[in-house]
Write a protein that holds these residues in place. Sequence first.
Motif, PDB file in Angstrom:
ATOM      1  N   VAL A  80       8.106 -22.909   5.744  1.00  0.00           N
ATOM      2  CA  VAL A  80       6.807 -22.696   5.104  1.00  0.00           C
ATOM      3  C   VAL A  80       7.027 -22.579   3.602  1.00  0.00           C
ATOM      4  O   VAL A  80       7.774 -21.722   3.137  1.00  0.00           O
ATOM      5  N   ASP A  81       6.369 -23.454   2.843  1.00  0.00           N
ATOM      6  CA  ASP A  81       6.482 -23.462   1.386  1.00  0.00           C
ATOM      7  C   ASP A  81       5.378 -22.592   0.807  1.00  0.00           C
ATOM      8  O   ASP A  81       4.215 -22.978   0.787  1.00  0.00           O
ATOM      9  N   LEU A  82       5.738 -21.412   0.334  1.00  0.00           N
ATOM     10  CA  LEU A  82       4.759 -20.473  -0.207  1.00  0.00           C
ATOM     11  C   LEU A  82       4.315 -20.823  -1.620  1.00  0.00           C
ATOM     12  O   LEU A  82       3.377 -20.229  -2.133  1.00  0.00           O
ATOM     13  N   HIS A  83       4.977 -21.777  -2.246  1.00  0.00           N
ATOM     14  CA  HIS A  83       4.684 -22.080  -3.643  1.00  0.00           C
ATOM     15  C   HIS A  83       3.491 -23.006  -3.836  1.00  0.00           C
ATOM     16  O   HIS A  83       3.051 -23.216  -4.947  1.00  0.00           O
ATOM     17  N   HIS A  84       3.005 -23.556  -2.753  1.00  0.00           N
ATOM     18  CA  HIS A  84       1.864 -24.467  -2.862  1.00  0.00           C
ATOM     19  C   HIS A  84       0.729 -23.961  -1.993  1.00  0.00           C
ATOM     20  O   HIS A  84       0.932 -23.689  -0.818  1.00  0.00           O
ATOM     21  N   PRO A  85      -0.488 -23.856  -2.559  1.00  0.00           N
ATOM     22  CA  PRO A  85      -1.614 -23.426  -1.738  1.00  0.00           C
ATOM     23  C   PRO A  85      -1.952 -24.507  -0.716  1.00  0.00           C
ATOM     24  O   PRO A  85      -1.640 -25.674  -0.902  1.00  0.00           O
ATOM     25  N   VAL A  86      -2.598 -24.084   0.340  1.00  0.00           N
ATOM     26  CA  VAL A  86      -3.023 -25.019   1.371  1.00  0.00           C
ATOM     27  C   VAL A  86      -4.246 -25.743   0.838  1.00  0.00           C
ATOM     28  O   VAL A  86      -5.177 -25.143   0.343  1.00  0.00           O
ATOM     29  N   VAL A  87      -4.226 -27.062   0.934  1.00  0.00           N
ATOM     30  CA  VAL A  87      -5.350 -27.858   0.467  1.00  0.00           C
ATOM     31  C   VAL A  87      -6.003 -28.519   1.671  1.00  0.00           C
ATOM     32  O   VAL A  87      -5.328 -29.124   2.490  1.00  0.00           O
ATOM     33  N   ALA A 123      10.101  -7.897   0.488  1.00  0.00           N
ATOM     34  CA  ALA A 123       9.276  -7.364  -0.600  1.00  0.00           C
ATOM     35  C   ALA A 123       9.069  -8.420  -1.682  1.00  0.00           C
ATOM     36  O   ALA A 123       7.986  -8.519  -2.263  1.00  0.00           O
ATOM     37  N   GLN A 124      10.086  -9.235  -1.941  1.00  0.00           N
ATOM     38  CA  GLN A 124       9.965 -10.292  -2.943  1.00  0.00           C
ATOM     39  C   GLN A 124       8.998 -11.383  -2.495  1.00  0.00           C
ATOM     40  O   GLN A 124       8.255 -11.933  -3.300  1.00  0.00           O
ATOM     41  N   LYS A 125       8.990 -11.702  -1.216  1.00  0.00           N
ATOM     42  CA  LYS A 125       8.149 -12.792  -0.708  1.00  0.00           C
ATOM     43  C   LYS A 125       6.729 -12.352  -0.367  1.00  0.00           C
ATOM     44  O   LYS A 125       5.847 -13.198  -0.204  1.00  0.00           O
ATOM     45  N   LEU A 126       6.496 -11.058  -0.255  1.00  0.00           N
ATOM     46  CA  LEU A 126       5.185 -10.566   0.143  1.00  0.00           C
ATOM     47  C   LEU A 126       4.048 -11.054  -0.760  1.00  0.00           C
ATOM     48  O   LEU A 126       3.040 -11.559  -0.247  1.00  0.00           O
ATOM     49  N   PRO A 127       4.142 -10.963  -2.087  1.00  0.00           N
ATOM     50  CA  PRO A 127       3.034 -11.445  -2.921  1.00  0.00           C
ATOM     51  C   PRO A 127       2.772 -12.947  -2.748  1.00  0.00           C
ATOM     52  O   PRO A 127       1.620 -13.378  -2.679  1.00  0.00           O
ATOM     53  N   GLY A 128       3.817 -13.739  -2.650  1.00  0.00           N
ATOM     54  CA  GLY A 128       3.663 -15.176  -2.445  1.00  0.00           C
ATOM     55  C   GLY A 128       3.034 -15.477  -1.094  1.00  0.00           C
ATOM     56  O   GLY A 128       2.199 -16.378  -0.973  1.00  0.00           O
ATOM     57  N   PHE A 129       3.424 -14.717  -0.083  1.00  0.00           N
ATOM     58  CA  PHE A 129       2.855 -14.925   1.241  1.00  0.00           C
ATOM     59  C   PHE A 129       1.373 -14.589   1.251  1.00  0.00           C
ATOM     60  O   PHE A 129       0.563 -15.348   1.795  1.00  0.00           O
TER      61      PHE A 129
END
Length: 181
Positions: free
Chosen positions: A171-178, A88-94
Amino acid sequence: MPFLTAAVILVGALCMLDLVLTMGVIRRLRERAATPADRRGAPSADIEVGTPVANFETMTSAGEHLSRAQLTEDTLVAFFAPDCAPCAQKLPGFTAHAATRPGGRRRVLAAVIGEPAEARQFAAPLTAVARVVIEEPGGALSRAFGIHAYPTMLRVAPDAEGRLVVTSNAVDLHHPVVTAP
């Protein structure tokens, strides 16, 4: 009287031993608390890079047929469980991260493992950014990837021989894919 003296010395030694062991436990707990629970780039579960993905066939929540053969490009794959607090904590970041992936929903796969009613509710925010599979524990997708822990986030792609393998288990969820211009 010598028995009483010996008993007091024994109790004192046991108390000192207990104090030393307790201090060691406290030190370990402090070290563990100092390590961030949401480590960036931390490996996901125990799935190693290069692990092949077994054959599977399943249906998405939208009624689309899905098989291993359809994962022909770099694909972000995540496994969640509705009763899992870290999920639940990671869902918004994912979902934010998945929204930035090139190729859109076609290159993002999310599996929600659990009771169907709870899983559908948990999966609702995922449907905009991913193909979503809802399955019971031990379902076809979970078996194919060898999933035993939640959340698990991986990247998979065909290798040089065309086999679908895990290319990243961090997988680093803190950085958007560029994407390159």
